[in-house]
Design a protein around this motif. Structure first.
Motif, PDB file in Angstrom:
ATOM      1  N   HIS A  24       0.835  -1.204   0.000  1.00  0.00           N
ATOM      2  CA  HIS A  24       0.000   0.000   0.000  1.00  0.00           C
ATOM      3  C   HIS A  24       0.875   1.261   0.000  1.00  0.00           C
ATOM      4  O   HIS A  24       0.623   2.206  -0.759  1.00  0.00           O
ATOM      5  CB  HIS A  24      -0.923  -0.024   1.210  1.00  0.00           C
ATOM      6  N   LEU A  25       1.903   1.280   0.829  1.00  0.00           N
ATOM      7  CA  LEU A  25       2.795   2.440   0.888  1.00  0.00           C
ATOM      8  C   LEU A  25       3.535   2.637  -0.431  1.00  0.00           C
ATOM      9  O   LEU A  25       3.703   3.769  -0.904  1.00  0.00           O
ATOM     10  CB  LEU A  25       3.791   2.271   2.034  1.00  0.00           C
ATOM     11  N   GLN A  28       1.121   4.086  -2.970  1.00  0.00           N
ATOM     12  CA  GLN A  28       0.906   5.514  -2.711  1.00  0.00           C
ATOM     13  C   GLN A  28       2.082   6.341  -3.214  1.00  0.00           C
ATOM     14  O   GLN A  28       1.907   7.402  -3.817  1.00  0.00           O
ATOM     15  CB  GLN A  28       0.727   5.752  -1.215  1.00  0.00           C
ATOM     16  N   ILE A  31       2.019   6.472  -7.054  1.00  0.00           N
ATOM     17  CA  ILE A  31       0.952   7.370  -7.509  1.00  0.00           C
ATOM     18  C   ILE A  31       1.391   8.826  -7.333  1.00  0.00           C
ATOM     19  O   ILE A  31       1.219   9.659  -8.221  1.00  0.00           O
ATOM     20  CB  ILE A  31      -0.364   7.088  -6.753  1.00  0.00           C
ATOM     21  N   HIS A  32       1.980   9.119  -6.176  1.00  0.00           N
ATOM     22  CA  HIS A  32       2.445  10.481  -5.918  1.00  0.00           C
ATOM     23  C   HIS A  32       3.504  10.902  -6.938  1.00  0.00           C
ATOM     24  O   HIS A  32       3.468  12.025  -7.462  1.00  0.00           O
ATOM     25  CB  HIS A  32       3.006  10.565  -4.498  1.00  0.00           C
TER      26      HIS A  32
END
Length: 100
Positions: A24-25, A28, A31-32
């Protein structure tokens, strides 16, 4: 689950990260990074205000952009039609036919 050891008034140190949380990290972060890469570059506020006298420049809506593209397309089609008609008239003159 994230297991942490924290000293009082200090930073937490991560001992172990759950596999699902790690994915998940990472997602993220990716995506960032992708959003940061695709984001349009902005001019500093000082340059924009000096050019426009302090007025804020408003981007046109998508409908406005589409209308502008449509106008440009119609103009180019009209120009092509006019050129082709003139070319045909020149050819007729060269052949010696008179316009009626």
């Amino acid at each position: 689950m994230l297991l942490m050891r924290a000293a009082p008034m200090g930073y937490a140190k991560v001992d172990k990260v759950d596999a699902e949380e790690a994915r998940h990290l990472k997602a993220q972060f990716l995506i960032h990074k992708a959003l940061e890469k695709n984001a349009p570059t902005r001019r500093p506020a000082a340059a924009a205000s000096s050019r426009g006298g302090g007025c804020r420049v408003v981007r046109p809506s998508r409908i406005g952009v589409r209308l502008k593209r449509l106008r440009i397309a119609v103009r180019s089609i009209r120009l092509r039609v006019c050129r082709s008609v003139l070319k045909h008239l020149r050819n007729l003159r060269r052949l010696g036919c008179s316009r009626s």
